[in-house]
Design an enzyme around this catalytic site. Structure first.
Site, PDB file in Angstrom:
ATOM      1  CE  LYS A   1      -3.797  -2.404   2.223  1.00 21.77           C
ATOM      2  NZ  LYS A   1      -4.443  -2.834   3.466  1.00 21.77           N
TER       3      LYS A   1
ATOM      4  CD  GLN B   1      -3.439  -4.363   6.671  1.00 23.33           C
ATOM      5  OE1 GLN B   1      -3.369  -3.421   5.889  1.00 23.33           O
ATOM      6  NE2 GLN B   1      -4.055  -5.495   6.365  1.00 23.33           N
TER       7      GLN B   1
ATOM      8  CG  ASP C   1     -10.309  -1.109   5.199  1.00 19.81           C
ATOM      9  OD1 ASP C   1     -10.212  -1.490   4.021  1.00 19.81           O
ATOM     10  OD2 ASP C   1      -9.713  -1.657   6.155  1.00 19.81           O
TER      11      ASP C   1
END
Ligand code: NDP
Length: 284
Positions: A53, A97, A120
């Site tokens: 990422k 994460q 997200d």
């Protein structure tokens, strides 16, 4: 033999489109959109994902950084960092994460993120927006799957779609997005009876289970389109999907490979989500 839906090629197109839009955003708004990724601990998979990422964001010219915290970080410390990122006018996207260490509640982390920066798409407000047809951020992998279907020219209106897997991150949002596109959606899971038969009814089959090669060609209706989200290791340690590619490709009209299908789309969509979040915030 099925047409291959090439996620690498499509993701590269998305990334270059994001790079061009980012450049325009910088000129128009005098600042660079920022993605902030928070990594707690050193889960091996997470280290790889976060590294990818970080690299992808830098390549398209996106700002931001990775916040690396030790595995011993308390929930309070993490929530304080999220709060700081929520308040910062420079920050457009926040991604924590998962998995997080066990002393931290994932639900509290999701709840703490400003929905406008929730790239997200896991916050209850984002989920509610998706299911009620309002504007909001949508999880990256499901958006990636929809983009692949679009690029492959698949007609979803009236199609029978079966999604196998009902996680909040993948299965459920994919089902919601397919429904938005007027597909007739069945959401299957581990308790579904006659799963093979259910799958055989699908014009569009999305596999998001996490079981190597569980879905064989005999489960697939001739001419169906197959999107394989699964990322598993086979008996030789090789990366593979939830679908047995060799037998499925004999029956399907189009199929995504693993690797090189849904995987590359996820990060491309994260970059696009961050840009969308920046655009939405600057339009207010
Ligand atoms: P989860 O483990 O959260 O969910 C798995 C789902 O599959 C659950 O709903 C479960 O049902 C269902 N399931 C498990 N076993 C069976 C079975 N035998 N028959 C039918 N359904 C079953 O996984 P995720 O949704 O997070 O991920 C799914 C897969 O996608 C994984 O392989 C993951 O690695 C991959 N993935 C890939 C991404 C990418 O970028 N390509 C991104 C995210 C995930 P129940 O709810 O009843 O337990």
């Amino acid at each position: 033999m099925a047409q291959l839906i090439d996620g690498k090629v499509i993701a590269a197109r998305v990334r270059s489109d994001v790079a061009a839009r980012l450049a325009r955003f910088k000129v128009e708004h005098g600042r660079t959109p920022e993605l902030h990724v928070v990594l707690v601990g050193e889960d091996p998979g997470s280290l790889v994902y976060v590294g990818s990422k970080e690299k992808a964001a830098a390549e398209v010219g996106m700002g931001g950084r990775v916040h690396r915290l030790p595995a011993s970080t308390s929930e309070r410390t993490l929530l304080d960092l999220v709060e700081e990122l929520n308040r910062s006018a420079a920050v457009d996207g926040i991604l924590v994460q998962f998995p997080v260490p066990q002393q931290i509640r994932q639900t509290e982390v999701i709840r703490s993120i400003d929905p406008q920066k929730d790239v997200d798409g896991l916050h209850a407000q984002s989920v509610g927006a998706l299911w009620s047809g309002q504007r909001g951020l949508v999880p990256c992998t499901p958006r990636g799957c929809m983009r692949l279907l679009k690029e492959a020219g698949v007609t979803l209106t009236g199609a029978r779609a079966v999604v196998v897997g009902r996680s909040n991150l993948v299965g459920k949002p994919i089902a919601g997005l397919l429904l938005q596109q007027d597909a007739t959606v069945t959401l299957a899971h581990s308790k579904t009876r006659d799963l093979a038969e259910v799958c055989r009814g699908a014009d569009v089959l999305v596999a998001a289970v996490g079981r190597a090669k569980m879905i064989s060609g005999s489960w697939i209706k001739p001419g169906a389109v197959v999107i394989d989200v699964g990322m598993n290791r086979d008996e030789h340690g090789k990366l593979c999907g939830d679908v047995d590619f060799a037998s499925a490709a004999e029956v399907a009209s189009a199929i995504t490979p693993v690797p090189g299908g849904v995987g590359p789309m996820t990060i491309a969509m994260l970059l696009e989500n961050t840009l969308l979040a920046a655009e939405a915030r600057s339009a207010r």
